[in-house]
Design a protein around this motif. Structure first.
Motif, PDB file in Angstrom:
ATOM      1  N   SER A  73     -23.612  10.804   5.932  1.00 16.95           N
ATOM      2  CA  SER A  73     -23.716  10.639   4.423  1.00 16.95           C
ATOM      3  C   SER A  73     -24.974  10.927   3.912  1.00 16.95           C
ATOM      4  N   PHE A 178     -22.673  11.548  -1.269  1.00 23.29           N
ATOM      5  CA  PHE A 178     -21.730  10.943  -0.120  1.00 23.29           C
ATOM      6  C   PHE A 178     -21.932   9.827  -0.051  1.00 23.29           C
ATOM      7  N   GLU A 184     -16.428   9.321   5.192  1.00 19.93           N
ATOM      8  CA  GLU A 184     -16.765  10.098   3.877  1.00 19.93           C
ATOM      9  C   GLU A 184     -16.263  11.320   3.108  1.00 19.93           C
TER      10      GLU A 184
END
Length: 313
Positions: A73, A178, A184
């Protein structure tokens, strides 16, 4: 003066030395040329940082970011922060794409200007394979109701929460980050489907998802894997507020998540000496048994229903 790229392709890089060249080469071979490739070295401890720098010297369209390790992320967010393209695409660094993927998805968005997301099908691949014959083209355009139906798999759709087989209009990603979790893509897909008004989907198989048998998906089940349940808890709560008409489907999806986690625990194994993991296994099995009739009545492939019967025995 350099022309602003039409597409930014973001590739997070971490411990993928055997696969990185294949990924980068597949992007540089695209028939669509007006793109920038952003390689985000997420503090990789192997030869990947030097490989990224080497690729940047070979092609002016490649930009490299070196950062401390923060996870997938974090790497995607770093790429988004510097991306300049009108459209954004994400490619995982152990995967690869067909030469026409970017052009095909870009053309879909031009042909359907109401859409902000274009999606192709992915091929699960264990190794580099020749291009497969494509099925007869089928294209569907979803409005937001259709996207929510699709996300919650109301009509028996296959799993569709990956972010890497799509092309996004940059506008719908403004201000987005994210969430740092092992899952995610699920939460991001829900958010993107909220932000877009339409999505165009094609059955053309243009993305190769690499099954890495040494990766995290093949390691022993751990507490981190349970993030998946927390993700669906958050989606249920968001749905309760934002789309209460879909709450029933969100709750079922959360119950399916229990089934998914139970299957992963059984297929990948877990430490029987870890009391917490043993308790989790016991709890998941009890919950799946409790929801057995509901899950069996849901639209799932027959193979999944057989598996549901087996795990409940």
């Amino acid at each position: 003066m350099e022309q602003i790229p039409e597409i930014s392709v973001i590739v997070p890089v971490y411990k993928v030395e055997p696969y990185l060249d294949r990924c980068v080469q597949s992007i540089l071979r695209q028939t669509f040329r007006a793109f920038e490739l952003i390689l985000v070295d997420d503090g990789s401890p192997d030869g990947c940082p030097a490989m990224c720098d080497g690729w940047a010297k070979q092609d002016r369209r490649i930009r490299v970011l070196h950062k401390e390790n923060g996870g997938l992320s974090s790497a995607r967010n770093a790429g988004l922060a510097v991306a300049t393209g009108r459209y954004i695409s994400f490619v995982d660094s152990d995967d690869w794409i067909e030469p026409q993927m970017l052009e095909y998805l870009w053309n879909l968005l031009q042909a359907h200007p109401e859409a902000q997301i274009a999606q192709c099908e992915a091929i699960i691949s264990k190794d580099q394979t020749p291009a497969q014959a494509q099925p007869q083209e089928e294209i569907a355009v979803f409005d937001q109701t259709g996207m929510l139906d699709y996300f919650f798999r109301i009509h028996g759709e296959a799993s569709n929460t990956a972010v890497w087989n799509k092309l996004y209009a940059r506008d719908i990603l403004q201000g987005f980050s994210f969430v740092p979790t092992l899952n995610e893509d699920v939460e991001a897909s829900y958010e993107f489907f909220q932000r877009a008004s339409h999505m165009v989907v094609s059955n053309q198989k243009l993305y190769h998802y690499f099954v890495n048998n040494t990766g995290i998906t093949r390691s022993k089940f751990s507490k981190k894997d349970l993030d998946y349940l927390a993700v669906w808890d958050r989606i249920v709560e968001r749905t309760r507020v934002e789309h209460p008409e879909y709450l029933h489907y969100a709750v079922i999806s959360r119950k399916r998540a229990n089934f998914t986690m139970l299957c992963k625990m059984l297929s990948r194994g877990f430490s029987r000496d870890d009391r917490q993991m043993v308790a989790v296994h016991r709890s998941l099995k009890a919950q799946v048994r409790k929801d057995f009739r509901l899950l069996m009545g849901w639209r799932m492939p027959i193979s999944r229903k057989i598996l549901l019967i087996l795990v409940c025995l």
